[in-house]
Design an enzyme around this catalytic site. Structure first.
Site, short mmCIF file in Angstrom:
data_model
loop_
_atom_site.label_atom_id
_atom_site.label_comp_id
_atom_site.label_asym_id
_atom_site.label_seq_id
_atom_site.Cartn_x
_atom_site.Cartn_y
_atom_site.Cartn_z
N GLU A 66 2.27 -4.38 2.39
CA GLU A 66 1.40 -4.94 1.35
C GLU A 66 -0.05 -4.51 1.54
OE1 GLU A 66 4.78 -7.87 2.28
OE2 GLU A 66 3.47 -6.52 3.39
N HIS A 117 0.73 -3.14 7.47
CA HIS A 117 1.90 -3.74 6.81
C HIS A 117 2.00 -3.18 5.39
CE1 HIS A 117 2.20 -7.56 9.51
NE2 HIS A 117 1.82 -6.50 10.21
N CYS A 143 -0.43 -10.66 5.33
CA CYS A 143 -0.35 -10.02 4.01
C CYS A 143 -0.70 -10.99 2.89
CB CYS A 143 1.02 -9.40 3.81
SG CYS A 143 1.30 -8.06 5.00
N CYS A 158 4.11 -11.72 5.19
CA CYS A 158 3.76 -12.55 6.33
C CYS A 158 2.38 -13.17 6.04
CB CYS A 158 3.71 -11.72 7.61
SG CYS A 158 2.35 -10.53 7.65
#
Length: 158
Positions: A59, A57, A90, A87
């Site tokens: 991040e 992801h 993260c 999310c």
């Protein structure tokens, strides 16, 4: 507007620019920027498709770059700026990395309107993993503690 707020806006604009650039290349519209002491420590965009890695992801990628380039201590207390609200994965990665502040541009509801509804991930961590819809097996092996004991022994000696 205070200097800190204008700096945050500048870094948020950079996160959005990175997202738009990644979308233009066929990617997913999420990016992250790790900022410490007024400078960018790491950037990333969602690479799940490109890397075939469900943990890549935006991040997390930004945190990986920041810690690789500057070390984990540089990230402690830093700010993570995301183009979209992180999310649960993260948020948790940021917490484990020691991030002190998370800023996001688009919230989870906005992302959901564009087909990225990850709101259910937030409740996942309120549940015991034993109750998740995946099989979890605890094997109670006598030697399971040995790596932990080895670690303690090696770190006491040093």
């Amino acid at each position: 507007m205070r200097t800190q707020e204008s700096e945050l806006l500048g870094f948020a604009h950079e996160a959005i620019r990175l997202s738009r650039e990644h979308v233009a290349q066929g990617g997913i519209p999420f990016s992250g920027v790790v900022v410490g002491n007024g400078r960018i420590l790491g950037t990333g965009f969602n690479r799940v498709r490109e890397d075939n890695d469900p943990t890549a992801h935006a991040e997390v990628v930004a945190l990986r770059e920041a810690t690789t380039r500057h070390g984990i201590r540089a990230v402690a207390g830093a700010t993570l700026i995301a183009s979209g609200e992180p999310c649960a994965l993260c948020y948790l990665a940021a917490r484990y990395a020691g991030i002190g502040h998370i800023v996001h541009a688009a919230d989870r509801r906005t992302a959901a309107r564009y087909g990225f509804d990850y709101t259910s991930t937030y409740s996942l961590f309120a549940e015991d993993p034993a109750d998740w819809p995946l099989k979890v097996t605890a094997l109670h092996l006598p030697e399971a503690e040995e790596p932990f004991q080895d670690f303690l022994t090696q770190n006491r000696a040093g």
